[in-house]
Design an enzyme around this catalytic site. Structure first.
Site, PDB file in Angstrom:
ATOM      1  N   SER A 141       0.766  -1.098   0.161  1.00 35.83           N
ATOM      2  CA  SER A 141      -0.061   0.000   0.021  1.00 35.83           C
ATOM      3  C   SER A 141       0.697   1.230  -0.088  1.00 35.83           C
ATOM      4  CB  SER A 141      -0.792  -0.094   1.397  1.00 35.83           C
ATOM      5  OG  SER A 141      -1.445   1.159   1.613  1.00 35.83           O
ATOM      6  N   TYR A 154      -1.989  -0.494  10.370  1.00 32.45           N
ATOM      7  CA  TYR A 154      -2.278  -0.631   9.155  1.00 32.45           C
ATOM      8  C   TYR A 154      -0.947  -0.832   8.198  1.00 32.45           C
ATOM      9  CZ  TYR A 154      -3.482  -0.516   3.978  1.00 32.45           C
ATOM     10  OH  TYR A 154      -3.614  -0.551   2.617  1.00 32.45           O
TER      11      TYR A 154
END
Length: 261
Positions: A141, A154
């Site tokens: 990501s 995350y």
């Protein structure tokens, strides 16, 4: 590795980018083993009348090592071989500071995003090494190289995916297995919508979220061209450049751009 005629395993196939990966791979002539946890089975079944035995659906929680370890034999029984895996499945954390997160939430994010990817790589790598040509694509990501507001766990999980993937590339450089790491920016999926994210200047071309269709196409292109790293979306490309130039400034910019509703 060109996907035509290859057997590709896709995690998180029940929706968003994963569903698009399955569809586009099939359109390119690949055989696909779609890994689904809870939802999306009906969407995958709807492709069967068109693609027949070129697609199979397998239920597994990738955060569960025992579930993952059963997958290779299940897939081999249907398709006969395994040529590539795309580790796409992932979850966001609740938008809270580390101080306000409980350990159960932290563990779940790490289990799905990092350990799920690790389990998949470990379970399938022996089979990939036996193929004339094979490939591993791991979806990290933009948050894997740049901290996202109230998404510290995350980001940590996706940074771990980044380093795992780059380490695998180094370990496998003299083998038949190629390795690609993908850094998507904002993708217009239910995962993002349900998280309650507001991107300042979202209609600005430079930061506009890309569609799952575009993200999937970019990921497959990276696999087919044996890319070392892939940046999906203008925001990922811009922030990657800025973070290399001035990490603190880039962090300040993303803090202003991303707001939680």
């Amino acid at each position: 590795m060109k996907v035509l005629g290859k057997v590709i395993v896709v995690t998180g196939a029940g929706g968003g980018i994963g569903k698009e990966l399955v569809r586009q791979l099939l359109e390119k002539g690949a055989r696909v083993a779609a890994i689904i946890h809870k939802s999306g089975l009906e969407d995958i079944k709807s492709l069967t009348p068109v693609y027949g035995d070129k697609i199979s659906a397998h239920r597994a929680n990738i955060a569960n090592k025992e579930d993952v370890e059963k997958l290779p034999e299940e897939i081999l029984a249907v398709h006969g071989c395994i040529d590539g895996i795309i580790n796409n499945a992932g979850i966001l954390q609740n938008f809270r500071s580390v101080n306000d997160l409980d350990y159960e939430q932290i563990q779940r994010v790490m289990d799905v995003n990092f350990y799920g990817t690790l389990y998949m790589c470990k379970a399938f790598l022996p089979h990939l090494l036996n193929r004339p040509e094979a490939h591993i694509t791991n979806v990290s990501s933009m948050g894997g190289f740049l901290p996202v507001p109230l998404q510290s766990i995350y980001s940590a999980s996706k940074a771990a995916v980044k380093m795992l993937t780059e380490g695998l590339h180094l370990e496998l450089r003299n083998t038949n297995v190629g390795v690609t790491v993908v850094f998507p920016g904002g993708v217009d999926t239910n995962l993002v919508k349900n998280a309650g994210i507001e991107l300042e200047g979202a209609n600005n071309h430079s930061y506009k979220m890309i569609s799952p269709t575009e993200a999937a196409s970019t990921i497959i292109n990276g696999m087919e061209n044996k890319k070392y790293r892939v940046l999906a979306g203008n925001d990922a490309k811009i922030m990657d450049f800025l973070y290399r130039l001035n990490p603190k400034k880039a962090t300040d910019i993303i803090a202003k751009k991303i707001k939680t509703l």
